[in-house]
Design an enzyme around this catalytic site. Structure first.
Site, short mmCIF file in Angstrom:
data_model
loop_
_atom_site.label_atom_id
_atom_site.label_comp_id
_atom_site.label_asym_id
_atom_site.label_seq_id
_atom_site.Cartn_x
_atom_site.Cartn_y
_atom_site.Cartn_z
N ARG A 168 -6.24 13.61 2.31
CA ARG A 168 -6.91 13.21 1.09
C ARG A 168 -7.78 11.97 1.33
O ARG A 168 -7.65 11.31 2.35
CB ARG A 168 -5.89 12.92 -0.02
N LYS A 204 -2.84 6.45 -0.21
CA LYS A 204 -1.49 6.06 0.13
C LYS A 204 -1.42 4.57 0.47
O LYS A 204 -2.43 3.89 0.62
CB LYS A 204 -0.99 6.88 1.33
N TYR A 215 -1.60 4.46 -4.38
CA TYR A 215 -0.16 4.66 -4.51
C TYR A 215 0.52 3.64 -3.60
O TYR A 215 0.23 3.57 -2.41
CB TYR A 215 0.26 6.07 -4.07
N HIS A 254 4.30 2.75 -3.93
CA HIS A 254 5.69 3.16 -3.69
C HIS A 254 6.49 2.04 -3.02
O HIS A 254 7.13 2.22 -1.98
CB HIS A 254 5.74 4.43 -2.84
N GLU A 294 1.17 4.90 -9.42
CA GLU A 294 2.37 5.57 -9.91
C GLU A 294 3.05 4.86 -11.07
O GLU A 294 3.97 5.41 -11.69
CB GLU A 294 3.38 5.78 -8.78
N ASP A 326 9.18 9.74 -1.77
CA ASP A 326 8.32 8.56 -1.80
C ASP A 326 9.02 7.36 -2.40
O ASP A 326 8.68 6.21 -2.10
CB ASP A 326 7.04 8.84 -2.61
#
Length: 371
Positions: free
Chosen positions: A15, A75, A94, A96, A118, A270
């Site tokens: 991605r 990410k 993201y 996490h 998120e 995750d």
């Protein structure tokens, strides 16, 4: 604002943080966008498409990081990127952090203004930037589970949908949120027996309204989980507490109750995973077997379908990127409480309560730092 987007470095992460349409929206609003050369190629977007809508292509990630006020990614940063971020820079991706305290410490120490997709909330309390990836991960969980239950991968060697004269497989879904609901859609679509557990009676009623008798709903208790696991051929772990570490609903000792060759797909990996024996795997080495049970714990599942995932993600995230770029981070956060919930690290402090608890850091109300 100067905005950058670089190629993802996570294993088999295809991605990219921005589509050409996303770049076009930012450029139209008066911002300068820098794209690392080849960043979108694996997702199906050529450098020429980015250039056509006004992006500037840079040869290296370092060049993009050096010049950008805000970095838009998919990410979390990989260790190779840790030295590239600089104090005061906005990182929008993201994060996490609950499952990665070392990364959280880096962001705190470097005073990176960290906004996590998120944990952003909309006016209804939903998670708009997580939703599209949860939808994709839910559907993919059934696709991948059906694959790895094949005998050649150590699975039971059954067809989950069965054939006339042979019983169908049983799919157990833990968690009835977005990912769990989309897993149920896919599971019903292949004619499996489907059981879904959740702690919310209203959510279970909603699932029953959607699927009727196609899905058996159960209130999530320890005993119901154990009974369901004993019958399961495929288990989907789709439990989520936004920003927080996922509770281990599948204890290590529960694996002994399960059929040999059954499969667990832990979508929640995750955030640490909802199975005690889970650990993060990669697309090129996605499964391991523990106590006879196949575990699929890929940490970036939607990366396997990068075009769909990238378009869906940019559709969800671009609104907030524009707010931050147009107003500046401080004013954007003051104006939108839901976006403010996405602010995880600010001025070297942890500003999301669930994240702070997970990484054992002191929580600071972001309003006290923004005012």
């Amino acid at each position: 604002m100067f905005i950058g987007c670089t190629k993802e470095l996570k294993n088999n992460e295809f991605r990219v943080g921005l589509t050409p349409d996303g770049v076009s929206a930012l450029v139209a609003a008066g911002h300068k966008v820098y794209i690392e050369k080849g960043a979108g190629k694996a997702a199906g977007f050529e450098d020429s498409e980015y250039k056509a809508v006004g992006a500037v292509i840079k040869k290296t990630a370092k060049e993009v990081f050096d010049i950008s006020d805000m970095i838009i990614k998919v990410k979390e940063l990989e260790p190779e990127e840790f030295s590239l971020v600089h104090e005061g820079q906005i990182l929008y991706t993201y994060l996490h952090l609950a499952s990665n305290p070392a990364f959280a410490k880096l962001l705190i120490d470097k005073h990176i203004q960290s906004v996590a997709y998120e944990t952003i909330k909309d006016r209804d309390g939903n998670l708009p930037c997580l939703r599209p990836m949860s939808q994709i991960a839910g559907r993919l969980s059934i696709q991948e589970g059906a694959k790895y239950i094949e005998r050649s991968f150590g699975g039971r060697g059954i067809l989950l949908g069965g054939v006339p004269g042979v019983e169908r497989g049983t799919i157990v879904i833990l968690g009835g949120g977005v990912a769990g609901t989309y897993a149920a859609k896919a599971a019903v679509g292949i004619d499996a027996n489907v059981v879904l557990l959740d702690i919310s009676a209203s959510r279970l009623a909603y699932i029953e309204d959607i699927f009727g008798a196609s899905v058996t709903t159960l209130y999530s208790t320890e005993e119901n989980i154990k009974r369901s696991l004993a019958k399961a051929d495929l288990v989907i772990g789709s439990v989520l507490i936004p920003g927080a570490a996922t509770p281990h609903l599948i204890k290590k000792e529960y694996l002994k109750l399960m059929k040999k060759g059954s499969v667990i797909v832990d979508i929640a990996i995750d955030q640490g995973g909802c199975c005690e024996t889970s650990h993060t795997t990669t697309h090129d080495d996605p499964v391991f077997i523990k106590d006879g049970v196949v575990h699929y714990c890929v940490g970036n599942m939607p990366g396997a379908v990068p075009y769909t995932s990238t378009v869906a993600l940019t559709n969800a995230t671009i609104k907030y990127a524009l707010d931050i770029a147009n107003k500046g981070l401080r004013q954007a956060m003051l104006d939108d409480a839901g976006l403010r919930n996405g602010l995880n690290i600010y001025k070297g402090r942890c500003t999301n309560e669930n994240v702070a608890k997970a990484i054992k850091s002191k929580y600071i109300d972001p309003l006290t730092l923004l005012d």
